[in-house]
Design a protein around this motif. Structure first.
Motif, PDB file in Angstrom:
ATOM      1  N   HIS A  81     -12.084   4.109   0.198  1.00 21.45           N
ATOM      2  CA  HIS A  81     -11.328   3.911  -1.195  1.00 21.45           C
ATOM      3  C   HIS A  81     -10.391   5.611  -2.129  1.00 21.45           C
ATOM      4  CE1 HIS A  81     -13.464   0.294  -1.072  1.00 21.45           C
ATOM      5  NE2 HIS A  81     -14.383   0.698  -0.795  1.00 21.45           N
ATOM      6  N   GLY A  82     -11.262   6.454  -1.445  1.00 21.17           N
ATOM      7  CA  GLY A  82     -10.158   7.497  -2.808  1.00 21.17           C
ATOM      8  C   GLY A  82      -8.989   7.836  -1.942  1.00 21.17           C
ATOM      9  N   ALA A  83      -9.137   7.786  -0.492  1.00 25.01           N
ATOM     10  CA  ALA A  83      -7.941   7.781   0.581  1.00 25.01           C
ATOM     11  C   ALA A  83      -6.974   6.582   0.258  1.00 25.01           C
ATOM     12  CB  ALA A  83      -8.481   7.792   2.093  1.00 25.01           C
ATOM     13  N   VAL A  84      -6.955   5.482   0.037  1.00 25.43           N
ATOM     14  CA  VAL A  84      -6.216   4.518  -0.175  1.00 25.43           C
ATOM     15  C   VAL A  84      -5.574   4.049  -1.066  1.00 25.43           C
ATOM     16  CG1 VAL A  84      -6.168   1.284  -0.135  1.00 25.43           C
ATOM     17  CG2 VAL A  84      -7.761   2.270   1.715  1.00 25.43           C
ATOM     18  N   GLN A  85      -5.944   4.807  -2.151  1.00 27.28           N
ATOM     19  CA  GLN A  85      -5.861   4.686  -3.438  1.00 27.28           C
ATOM     20  C   GLN A  85      -4.831   5.677  -2.945  1.00 27.28           C
ATOM     21  OE1 GLN A  85      -5.954   2.325  -5.798  1.00 27.28           O
ATOM     22  NE2 GLN A  85      -4.927   3.410  -7.176  1.00 27.28           N
ATOM     23  N   ALA A  86      -5.353   6.919  -3.091  1.00 26.20           N
ATOM     24  CA  ALA A  86      -4.175   8.402  -2.801  1.00 26.20           C
ATOM     25  C   ALA A  86      -2.779   8.060  -2.414  1.00 26.20           C
ATOM     26  CB  ALA A  86      -5.275   9.233  -2.846  1.00 26.20           C
ATOM     27  N   LEU A  87      -2.805   6.864  -0.752  1.00 26.66           N
ATOM     28  CA  LEU A  87      -2.126   7.098  -0.361  1.00 26.66           C
ATOM     29  C   LEU A  87      -0.800   5.724  -1.134  1.00 26.66           C
ATOM     30  CD1 LEU A  87      -3.418   6.693   3.438  1.00 26.66           C
ATOM     31  CD2 LEU A  87      -1.939   8.386   2.379  1.00 26.66           C
ATOM     32  N   LYS A  88      -1.579   4.483  -0.922  1.00 24.37           N
ATOM     33  CA  LYS A  88      -1.474   3.811  -2.517  1.00 24.37           C
ATOM     34  C   LYS A  88       0.000   4.737  -3.781  1.00 24.37           C
ATOM     35  CE  LYS A  88      -3.675  -0.319  -0.966  1.00 24.37           C
ATOM     36  NZ  LYS A  88      -4.631  -1.507  -1.364  1.00 24.37           N
ATOM     37  N   GLN A  89      -0.918   5.252  -3.671  1.00 24.96           N
ATOM     38  CA  GLN A  89      -0.117   5.737  -5.198  1.00 24.96           C
ATOM     39  C   GLN A  89       1.124   6.921  -4.463  1.00 24.96           C
ATOM     40  OE1 GLN A  89      -2.791   8.136  -7.346  1.00 24.96           O
ATOM     41  NE2 GLN A  89      -4.007   6.294  -8.766  1.00 24.96           N
ATOM     42  N   SER A  90       1.226   7.229  -3.705  1.00 23.07           N
ATOM     43  CA  SER A  90       1.905   8.030  -2.613  1.00 23.07           C
ATOM     44  C   SER A  90       3.292   7.320  -2.688  1.00 23.07           C
ATOM     45  CB  SER A  90       1.850   8.906  -1.592  1.00 23.07           C
ATOM     46  OG  SER A  90       2.317   9.668  -1.031  1.00 23.07           O
ATOM     47  N   LEU A  91       2.586   6.272  -1.974  1.00 23.92           N
ATOM     48  CA  LEU A  91       3.913   4.953  -1.425  1.00 23.92           C
ATOM     49  C   LEU A  91       4.724   4.344  -2.798  1.00 23.92           C
ATOM     50  CD1 LEU A  91       1.904   2.650   1.055  1.00 23.92           C
ATOM     51  CD2 LEU A  91       3.744   4.957   2.249  1.00 23.92           C
ATOM     52  N   GLU A  92       4.142   4.062  -3.848  1.00 25.76           N
ATOM     53  CA  GLU A  92       4.395   3.744  -4.478  1.00 25.76           C
ATOM     54  C   GLU A  92       6.035   4.949  -5.190  1.00 25.76           C
ATOM     55  OE1 GLU A  92       1.508   2.811  -7.692  1.00 25.76           O
ATOM     56  OE2 GLU A  92       0.579   0.607  -6.304  1.00 25.76           O
ATOM     57  N   LYS A  93       5.809   5.938  -5.188  1.00 21.71           N
ATOM     58  CA  LYS A  93       6.509   7.052  -5.958  1.00 21.71           C
ATOM     59  C   LYS A  93       7.047   6.876  -4.901  1.00 21.71           C
ATOM     60  CE  LYS A  93       2.616  10.063  -7.691  1.00 21.71           C
ATOM     61  NZ  LYS A  93       1.812  10.801  -8.137  1.00 21.71           N
ATOM     62  N   SER A  94       7.064   7.440  -3.373  1.00 22.07           N
ATOM     63  CA  SER A  94       8.101   6.732  -2.441  1.00 22.07           C
ATOM     64  C   SER A  94       9.182   6.037  -3.300  1.00 22.07           C
ATOM     65  CB  SER A  94       7.675   7.142  -1.558  1.00 22.07           C
ATOM     66  OG  SER A  94       6.715   7.934  -0.591  1.00 22.07           O
ATOM     67  N   ALA A  95       8.652   4.686  -3.250  1.00 23.59           N
ATOM     68  CA  ALA A  95       9.664   3.410  -3.078  1.00 23.59           C
ATOM     69  C   ALA A  95       9.922   3.320  -4.784  1.00 23.59           C
ATOM     70  CB  ALA A  95       8.892   1.900  -3.021  1.00 23.59           C
TER      71      ALA A  95
END
Length: 181
Positions: free
Chosen positions: A164-178
């Protein structure tokens, strides 16, 4: 000639799921071909070869640095290093600035074995990507480098995290990239 199960798009199988499956299969093909190429060498597998070639480019890294560079689990990386040291392909020595750490370097024997296997591995790489045109190879490399950079940028945060922590971190990173565009 019909499509194999791996080539067919299965109902409910997402594009992302299919990509994971294909990357995994390509990794297995590379491992199989490499094992054949290394059969008559002192190296056991593609992972051992990867460690040895990385040692040839790194400047006497700490064992932990080498393992991190290759994205290995620590116990697995230690086993590979032990195999390389026991076969005389690599050498451990004390870190002059950190008495708790060990450094590792490729030996002359390791350099010789690496040199002797290089043409086999170049053949394997050329054959593995042989069906692609040069333009397709460049595009694939560009796409894979983009993915590698994204995951490497997030690696320090996601590696120790649970799912869950990894998924959350990756989703936040994807949002920042977008947001950056």
């Amino acid at each position: 000639m019909g499509e194999s199960a791996a080539q067919q798009v299965q109902p409910g199988f997402t594009v992302d799921g299919r990509l994971i499956n294909l990357v995994n299969r390509l990794n297995r093909f590379a491992g199989m071909y490499s094992k054949k190429a290394l059969l008559h060498s002192e190296l056991n597998n593609l992972e051992d070869w990867g460690y040895l070639i990385s040692l040839s480019f790194m400047d006497n890294p700490k064992k932990s640095e080498l393992i991190a560079e290759l994205l290995s689990e620590f116990p697995s990386g230690i086993e590979v290093i032990k195999r390389l040291v026991n076969s005389g392909l690599a050498e451990e020595f004390d870190d002059p600035t950190d008495k708790r750490s060990k450094r590792i370097k490729i030996t002359q024997k390791g350099q010789r074995v690496l040199f002797e296997t290089m043409h086999y591995m170049k053949d394997i790489a050329a054959l593995a990507f042989g069906p692609l045109t040069e333009a397709e190879k460049q595009l694939l490399m560009l796409l894979l480098q983009k993915l590698d950079k994204f995951h490497l940028d997030n690696y320090k945060e996601t590696r120790p995290s649970d799912y869950h922590g990894a998924v959350q971190a990756l989703k936040q990173s994807l949002e920042k990239s977008a947001e950056k565009g």
